[in-house]
Scaffold this motif. Structure first.
Motif, short mmCIF file in Angstrom:
data_model
loop_
_atom_site.label_atom_id
_atom_site.label_comp_id
_atom_site.label_asym_id
_atom_site.label_seq_id
_atom_site.Cartn_x
_atom_site.Cartn_y
_atom_site.Cartn_z
N ARG A 1 0.87 -1.14 -0.01
CA ARG A 1 0.07 0.00 0.12
C ARG A 1 0.87 1.06 -0.07
N TYR A 2 0.67 2.08 -1.21
CA TYR A 2 1.31 3.31 -1.13
C TYR A 2 0.46 4.47 -0.79
N ALA A 3 0.89 5.29 0.27
CA ALA A 3 0.25 6.38 0.53
C ALA A 3 0.27 7.70 -0.28
N PRO A 4 -0.59 8.51 -0.59
CA PRO A 4 -0.56 9.65 -1.49
C PRO A 4 0.97 10.43 -1.30
N ASN A 5 1.44 10.61 -2.48
CA ASN A 5 2.74 11.21 -2.98
C ASN A 5 4.02 10.33 -2.17
N SER A 6 3.69 9.19 -2.29
CA SER A 6 4.83 8.27 -1.71
C SER A 6 5.58 7.52 -2.98
N THR A 7 6.93 7.41 -2.63
CA THR A 7 7.96 6.99 -3.55
C THR A 7 9.01 6.14 -3.07
N PHE A 8 9.07 5.17 -3.80
CA PHE A 8 10.09 4.19 -3.33
C PHE A 8 11.28 4.20 -4.32
N PRO A 9 12.36 4.41 -3.57
CA PRO A 9 13.80 4.76 -4.46
C PRO A 9 14.09 3.42 -5.79
N ALA A 10 14.66 4.01 -6.74
CA ALA A 10 14.87 3.18 -7.73
C ALA A 10 15.80 1.70 -7.20
N HIS A 11 15.29 0.63 -7.70
CA HIS A 11 15.97 -0.44 -7.32
C HIS A 11 15.83 -1.74 -8.29
N HIS A 12 16.77 -2.76 -8.32
CA HIS A 12 16.75 -3.79 -9.07
C HIS A 12 16.04 -4.97 -8.58
N HIS A 13 15.38 -5.89 -9.42
CA HIS A 13 14.77 -7.07 -9.20
C HIS A 13 15.24 -8.20 -9.83
N PRO A 14 16.58 -8.76 -9.09
CA PRO A 14 17.35 -9.86 -9.79
C PRO A 14 16.42 -11.12 -10.07
N GLY A 15 15.40 -11.33 -9.35
CA GLY A 15 14.62 -12.58 -9.56
C GLY A 15 13.11 -12.25 -10.37
N PRO B 1 -6.21 0.72 -11.63
CA PRO B 1 -6.78 -0.66 -11.22
C PRO B 1 -6.93 -1.37 -12.40
N GLY B 2 -6.43 -2.83 -12.41
CA GLY B 2 -6.61 -3.72 -13.47
C GLY B 2 -5.20 -3.86 -14.04
N GLY B 3 -4.12 -2.82 -14.04
CA GLY B 3 -2.92 -2.89 -14.51
C GLY B 3 -2.04 -4.05 -14.23
N TYR B 4 -1.53 -4.85 -14.99
CA TYR B 4 -0.73 -5.73 -14.72
C TYR B 4 0.63 -5.77 -15.37
N LEU B 5 1.50 -5.91 -14.72
CA LEU B 5 2.99 -5.67 -15.01
C LEU B 5 3.74 -7.01 -14.85
N ARG B 6 4.86 -7.34 -15.61
CA ARG B 6 5.80 -8.31 -15.27
C ARG B 6 7.22 -7.50 -15.62
N ASN B 7 8.14 -7.32 -14.56
CA ASN B 7 9.36 -6.75 -14.73
C ASN B 7 10.28 -7.91 -14.57
N PRO B 8 10.95 -8.52 -15.80
CA PRO B 8 11.75 -9.55 -15.74
C PRO B 8 13.08 -9.55 -14.70
N PRO B 9 13.78 -10.67 -14.57
CA PRO B 9 14.94 -10.56 -13.78
C PRO B 9 15.93 -9.64 -14.40
N GLY B 10 16.56 -8.89 -13.35
CA GLY B 10 17.72 -7.90 -13.73
C GLY B 10 17.03 -6.49 -14.11
N SER B 11 15.70 -6.54 -14.15
CA SER B 11 15.14 -4.98 -14.36
C SER B 11 15.10 -4.34 -13.35
N GLN C 1 12.65 -15.62 -18.47
CA GLN C 1 11.59 -14.52 -18.74
C GLN C 1 12.49 -13.38 -18.74
N ASP C 2 12.48 -13.07 -19.91
CA ASP C 2 13.36 -11.69 -20.30
C ASP C 2 12.71 -10.66 -20.66
N GLN C 3 11.40 -10.63 -20.95
CA GLN C 3 10.63 -9.62 -21.87
C GLN C 3 9.49 -8.98 -20.66
N PRO C 4 9.59 -7.56 -20.74
CA PRO C 4 8.58 -7.02 -19.76
C PRO C 4 7.18 -7.17 -20.27
#
Length: 220
Positions: free
Chosen positions: A48-62, A82-92, A115-118
């Motif tokens: 859950r993100y509060a309004p105007n919240s930000t998470f620093p840039a980070h990688h996703h090895p898996g 709502p309803g948006g679906y995302l897959r960020n592949p390993p290393g993104s 799985q190398d394609q977003p």
């Protein structure tokens, strides 16, 4: 840290059982549905993100899989309703945020290296849905390791859910689901071990569920 780490057991978590805990970033908190590891973990969570919240840039090895449940989730200049679906592949990598606040379903470190394609899909678009018995289906992702879909069931319709040799997860995204005499509202999460099976019955208002069949064995 180990949360619901025994994948041989059926797990059911409803919103009344949620425990929201702060993340390392102010304004971002989470419900740990399952987790193996510390801050860098194989994890399934509600975030859950509060309004105007930000998470620093980070990688996703898996890799990282996201389904937006409410509000508007943003990452790198792109907004996901709502309803948006995302897959960020390993290393993104990405820099997530929310201007108005958002709640998302997140799975971390659960993708194979192949799985190398977003993937980015707006499930509100009617063209993504196909009629099936008792409702409609929107296929989100399929490969040799997993099958992920949204499934709508009309009021009081029932389907069998469970696999002989694969773990299955179900998240109620809208409506209500009837299971073993209980009514499960939106936000309820079920994980079935291999060999377990249940009958999913839509409530009187119908139901939409995220359903994932995870092919390879989970290393607990």
């Amino acid at each position: 840290m180990r949360v619901n780490a025994d994948f041989s057991r059926r797990i059911v978590v409803t919103p009344s059982q949620y425990t929201w805990v702060p993340s390392p970033q102010a304004g971002v908190e989470r419900v740990m549905l399952d987790r193996i590891g510390a801050e860098q973990a194989r994890a399934t969570s509600l975030v859950r993100y509060a309004p105007n919240s930000t998470f620093p840039a980070h990688h996703h090895p898996g890799g990282e899989e996201i389904f937006v449940l409410s509000g508007t989730f943003s990452a790198d200049g792109q907004d996901y309703p709502p309803g948006g679906y995302l897959r960020n592949p390993p290393g993104s990598s990405h820099r997530p945020s929310s201007r108005d606040g958002a709640t998302i379903f997140v799975k971390l470190r659960q993708m194979s290296a192949t799985q190398d394609q977003p993937v980015s899909l707006d499930t509100r678009e009617a063209s993504h849905w196909k009629p099936v018995a008792g409702g409609e289906v929107c296929v989100l992702f399929v490969d040799a390791q997993e099958h992920v879909e949204l499934r709508r069931l009309h009021a009081n319709e029932t389907i069998r859910c469970g696999e002989t040799s694969h773990i299955v997860e179900v998240l109620v995204t809208a409506g209500t689901l009837l299971l073993d005499g209980a009514t499960l509202p939106a936000g309820s999460w079920i994980r079935l071990p291999a060999g377990d099976a249940i009958m999913l019955t839509a409530g009187s208002d119908g139901v939409c569920v995220y359903r994932k069949i995870y092919m390879p064995p989970v290393q607990a």
